[in-house]
Design an enzyme around this catalytic site. Structure first.
Site, PDB file in Angstrom:
ATOM      1  N   HIS A  34       0.860  -1.180   0.000  1.00  0.00           N
ATOM      2  CA  HIS A  34       0.000   0.000   0.000  1.00  0.00           C
ATOM      3  C   HIS A  34       0.905   1.242   0.000  1.00  0.00           C
ATOM      4  CE1 HIS A  34       1.108   0.147   4.210  1.00  0.00           C
ATOM      5  NE2 HIS A  34       0.597  -1.072   4.406  1.00  0.00           N
ATOM      6  N   HIS A  37       4.101   1.316   2.126  1.00  0.00           N
ATOM      7  CA  HIS A  37       5.285   0.652   1.572  1.00  0.00           C
ATOM      8  C   HIS A  37       5.960   1.520   0.519  1.00  0.00           C
ATOM      9  CE1 HIS A  37       2.838  -2.938   2.892  1.00  0.00           C
ATOM     10  NE2 HIS A  37       3.995  -3.247   3.428  1.00  0.00           N
ATOM     11  N   GLY A 148       9.469   0.625   8.412  1.00  0.00           N
ATOM     12  CA  GLY A 148       8.482   1.609   8.830  1.00  0.00           C
ATOM     13  C   GLY A 148       8.459   1.794  10.338  1.00  0.00           C
ATOM     14  N   SER A 187      -1.348  -3.427   5.880  1.00  0.00           N
ATOM     15  CA  SER A 187      -1.936  -4.452   5.011  1.00  0.00           C
ATOM     16  C   SER A 187      -3.160  -5.072   5.674  1.00  0.00           C
ATOM     17  CB  SER A 187      -0.907  -5.542   4.713  1.00  0.00           C
ATOM     18  OG  SER A 187       0.226  -4.973   4.096  1.00  0.00           O
TER      19      SER A 187
END
Lengths: 284, 284
Positions: A34, A37, A148, A187
């Protein structure tokens, strides 16, 4: 043109030239990509000449009863997104390629900060996550790897692993990527019904509400009250010292990282935010 | 001339040229060097252009009540021996250099074969041993590392670690180096009184006696009976499959690795030998 690599030998061979001619960044993912990322990929592109994204749903970081089997797998869409983002290579090995002798093998195990919070709620999760990150780093040998900040505890433990085992890859953290209404991109957001998606907004709202509290105890109380409602089961809302990932004292003021995990319907989500505590922002 | 390196930064810097111009072999030791270690150095010299020997008594591989404090430290004699053996560099860091954040940090943990035999009698030992070997390999980045076959289970687990974590260092095993009377050379032999030294000969004798037995059960029985005497406390005498390090069935014939640990007085010793079982050597 993005090259798809599926074996370790292929990946090592394909990266000889890029390594000789420049720097390599790795972005480890489990696919189901998404915008969050893609923000990691952009950061990787800024820091390195070549970008490799790994897509591997790692069985050893899922516990019994967790969502390994139903974890979204969207390989073709993922590759199309990465092509568009200018990624040089995708490393997408099969489980047997990464664990040829089975899953019960040599593991990397984190220190004390791996046994609390996510580590306490998901026993074995960080052993699996650190082990696969180590394997990917050994195979790709990137100059840097991007993670992240949403998975704040994982990022902390990966940095500790690199320090403690004297690995040569620099670890770069990327800010949490949020929807306009504050929901951290994940996700697992795909699992949410429309009603659950509304409820999930309480997570980021709780973090914002706790920011600016008088001290750590006050922030914890505010955060926990925000998440004490129908349809949400709070696993934890805790304040940790970002340099140790251990909980701060109740009277702590100054900065602290608020971390939380909650189940919204059947979906377990995490979020975090750096808070400033006990510092009056009032204008005199 | 042997260079003494004591910090990680110094070691990395000093090895840039040797790495560019050839191959590097690492021989990890805890010092208290003897002829067995020198045989590892000779093997390293045969395989690589430069040889680095590390000397580090690693606290994380000793359990509570074990001999970390009294483990022999003979640094000046060690360096003189290594000079004589043509070693290029000695890496001898302080404990704080290797564990700057303390001993409870990221660990490497072995698979099932790490939890039996030595792993069962010395909980945590292999976690400590694998972690320090990994750190040394990350720092020195050798093309190959040489380990003695006397520590057979450690050698097996180091090979598994390299495979499982996709490390790039080749692992070379060196045959057990024995005194003329059969005693396997060990730094811990220095602890033995003259009387204990005599008793310690039963260890290698038990291995020789078990060789050629009808099957694994028979070999285990012979070995255990040889070590059931005054002054010796047997921890284990077991037969394992060299490819898995797991115990073989009682009716197993063919090759098997016999491994043992026993306390002779206050000194704990280990030994092992590859056996051939159930194969008649009689001439018809």
């Amino acid at each position: 043109m993005t090259t798809i690599l599926t074996t370790i030998a292929e990946a090592r061979e394909a990266l000889v030239d890029p390594r000789t001619n420049g720097t390599i960044a790795l972005v480890p993912t489990m696919g189901a990509l998404h915008e969050g990322h893609l923000s990691l990929v952009r950061l990787a592109n800024e820091h390195a000449d070549s970008v490799v994204v790994s897509i591997f749903v790692n069985p050893t970081q899922f516990g019994p009863g967790e969502d390994f089997d139903r974890y979204p797998r969207t390989f073709d869409e993922d590759v199309a997104l990465l092509e568009g983002a200018g990624v040089d290579a995708v490393f997408a090995p099969a489980v047997d390629e990464m664990y040829p002798k089975g899953l019960d093998q040599t593991l990397v195990t984190g220190g004390p900060a791996s046994r609390i919070l996510e580590g306490a709620h998901r026993p074995g999760h960080f052993d699996g996550a650190l082990t696969i990150v180590h394997k990917l780093v050994s195979i790709i040998e990137p100059d840097l790897a991007v993670f992240g900040e949403k998975d704040a505890q994982q990022l902390f433990l990966v940095r500790a692993m690199v320090d403690d085992l004297n690995l040569r890859t620099a670890i770069v953290g990327a800010p949490i990527n949020r929807e306009d209404d504050g929901l951290a991109r994940s996700s697992r957001n795909r699992y949410l019904s429309a009603a659950d998606r509304e409820l999930a907004l309480h997570l980021s709202a709780a973090l914002r509400a706790a920011d600016g509290a008088a001290d750590a105890d006050a922030a914890r109380q505010i955060g926990r009250e925000c998440l004490d409602g129908d349809g949400i089961v709070l696993d934890y809302f805790e304040l940790v010292d970002p340099s140790t990932f251990l909980p701060v004292e109740g009277a702590h003021t100054g900065t602290a990282l608020a971390v939380l995990a909650a189940r919204v319907g059947t979906t377990r989500l995490i979020d975090n935010q750096l808070l400033m505590l006990g510092v009056s922002t009032a204008v005199n």
